[in-house]
Scaffold this active site. Structure first.
Site, PDB file in Angstrom:
ATOM      1  CG  HIS A   9      44.773  47.356  49.513  1.00  0.00           C
ATOM      2  ND1 HIS A   9      45.214  47.093  48.348  1.00  0.00           N
ATOM      3  CD2 HIS A   9      43.147  47.235  48.664  1.00  0.00           C
ATOM      4  CE1 HIS A   9      44.721  47.145  47.077  1.00  0.00           C
ATOM      5  NE2 HIS A   9      43.582  47.160  47.449  1.00  0.00           N
ATOM      6  CG  HIS A  11      37.878  47.271  47.454  1.00  0.00           C
ATOM      7  ND1 HIS A  11      38.275  48.554  46.652  1.00  0.00           N
ATOM      8  CD2 HIS A  11      40.054  47.274  47.029  1.00  0.00           C
ATOM      9  CE1 HIS A  11      39.870  49.089  46.512  1.00  0.00           C
ATOM     10  NE2 HIS A  11      40.154  47.655  46.839  1.00  0.00           N
ATOM     11  CG  HIS A 189      44.109  50.853  44.133  1.00  0.00           C
ATOM     12  ND1 HIS A 189      43.682  51.059  44.870  1.00  0.00           N
ATOM     13  CD2 HIS A 189      43.219  49.324  43.930  1.00  0.00           C
ATOM     14  CE1 HIS A 189      42.543  50.587  46.169  1.00  0.00           C
ATOM     15  NE2 HIS A 189      42.612  49.229  45.122  1.00  0.00           N
ATOM     16  CD  GLU A 192      44.109  45.617  40.890  1.00  0.00           C
ATOM     17  OE1 GLU A 192      44.294  46.977  41.029  1.00  0.00           O
ATOM     18  OE2 GLU A 192      44.359  44.822  41.189  1.00  0.00           O
ATOM     19  CG  ASP A 270      41.821  44.264  46.246  1.00  0.00           C
ATOM     20  OD1 ASP A 270      41.925  45.409  46.654  1.00  0.00           O
ATOM     21  OD2 ASP A 270      42.311  43.949  45.335  1.00  0.00           O
ATOM     22  CG  ASP A 271      37.701  43.371  45.827  1.00  0.00           C
ATOM     23  OD1 ASP A 271      36.931  44.285  46.600  1.00  0.00           O
ATOM     24  OD2 ASP A 271      38.316  44.542  45.513  1.00  0.00           O
TER      25      ASP A 271
HETATM   26  N1  ADE Z   1      38.096  48.024  43.353  1.00  0.00           N
HETATM   27  C1  ADE Z   1      37.490  46.971  44.108  1.00  0.00           C
HETATM   28  N2  ADE Z   1      38.677  46.719  44.361  1.00  0.00           N
HETATM   29  C2  ADE Z   1      40.034  46.654  43.076  1.00  0.00           C
HETATM   30  C3  ADE Z   1      41.587  46.970  42.844  1.00  0.00           C
HETATM   31  N3  ADE Z   1      41.564  45.023  43.502  1.00  0.00           N
HETATM   32  N4  ADE Z   1      41.808  47.140  42.066  1.00  0.00           N
HETATM   33  C4  ADE Z   1      41.351  48.372  41.292  1.00  0.00           C
HETATM   34  N5  ADE Z   1      40.144  48.911  41.873  1.00  0.00           N
HETATM   35  C5  ADE Z   1      39.829  48.002  42.583  1.00  0.00           C
HETATM   36 ZN    ZN Z   2      42.287  47.391  45.939  1.00  0.00          ZN
END
Ligand code: ADE
Ligand code: ZN
Length: 319
Positions: A9, A11, A189, A192, A270-271
């Protein structure tokens, strides 16, 4: 060396570090997104998922050419290798690029120029997961899936991301069925920021084989029982959850409760450029703030391979 692990996971657009964003802005003759790197980093203070997504979509405007996407993927691989990643299933958001005039060919050709050689250059096997933006119409997602057909050798699965609340999985039932018919795996997703009912929809209507985040499953005991019985993996992202205020702080993160309930939990970034750490930094935070010991961290790393889309033979080599 950090423990060997898979990352399931992440991006790729969320790995865009401020320094690279400035370099790409200069290379493409664009006005820099902020006066300087430090002021951009100071903008990384989020109140919820949407406040992050606003900056995430704005900053990726510096990605224009194949070389930009290649540099982005190479920078991720450099960081991932240093964090012990041996296999990565990498999300990308085609509509965030095609919607501003960058072709899907540019995006995929650029990314795969780096990813095709990642086993040789970084000792990391890689594959792409094409995500649909759930706050865009389902018809646009279907069109994106059709555009992706020439690139399917690089894409193992489809996913669903972007603003969750108000955009239930059911909207994408037909698109995910079409993806299944093309031989693609499915993830989404869910849970969350959105409710547990979205996780049920992702499982029952989209055929999701993994749930990305999924932390709100704990609000529905029947769902927890189901996820445990089916060993449906959750790709949990602790630092992300704190930065986006889905969880008040790391010490209160539900990851230990998810493990104790017998779920197949994995840890992911994630990011990472936006949330203060790459994947091993997330493992370390679990040790520091929740007291997870070496054996629990090893279990999470084993789970990451188990939950991957690798073949059983390859999993056995890596676990
Ligand atoms: N796009 C990038 N990061 C995300 C996240 N944490 N939740 C949903 N969409 C995303
Ligand atoms: Zn994500």
């Amino acid at each position: 060396m950090p423990i060997p692990k898979a990352e399931l996971h992440v991006h790729i657009e969320g790995t865009l570090e401020p320094e690279l964003a400035f370099a790409l802005a200069r290379r493409n003759g664009l006005t820099p997104p902020h006066p300087d790197v430090d002021s951009l980093r100071r903008a990384y203070s989020f109140t919820d998922l949407q406040s992050f997504l606003d900056l995430y979509y704005a900053l990726m405007d510096v990605l224009r050419t194949e070389a930009d996407f290649t540099d982005l993927a190479t920078a991720y691989l450099d960081r991932a290798a240093a964090q012990g990643v041996r296999h990565a299933e990498i999300f990308f958001d085609p509509q965030a690029h095609t919607g501003r005039g960058i072709s899907l060919d540019t995006v995929v050709n650029g990314l795969t120029a780096a990813l095709n050689t990642s086993e040789h250059t970084h000792n990391i096997s890689t594959t792409l997961i094409l995500c649909f933006l759930r706050d865009r119409p389902a018809a646009e997602a279907l069109d994106t899936l059709h555009q992706a057909r020439p690139h399917l050798e690089h894409i193992s699965a489809v996913g669903l991301d972007s603003a969750e609340v108000g955009h239930p999985p059911e909207k994408f039932t037909e698109v995910f069925a079409a993806a299944r018919d093309l031989g693609l795996r499915r993830v989404a997703h869910a849970g969350e920021e959105g409710p547990a009912s979205y996780i049920w929809q992702a499982l029952n209507l989209l055929g999701a084989e993994r749930i990305d985040h999924g932390i709100r499953c704990l609000e529905d005991p029947d769902l927890v029982t189901h996820l445990a019985a089916t060993q449906t993996p959750l790709t949990v992202c602790p630092l992300s959850n704190v930065r986006l205020r889905a969880v008040p702080d790391l010490a209160q993160h539900p990851l230990p409760a998810l493990m104790e309930a017998g779920l197949l939990v994995t840890v992911n970034s994630d990011d990472p450029s936006y949330f203060g750490g790459y994947v091993h930094d997330n493992y370390q935070a679990l040790h520091t703030h929740l007291g997870l010991g070496a054996e629990q961290l090893r279990q999470l790393a084993r789970n990451s391979f188990t939950a991957s889309f690798l073949t059983p033979q390859r999993k056995a080599q890596l676990i």
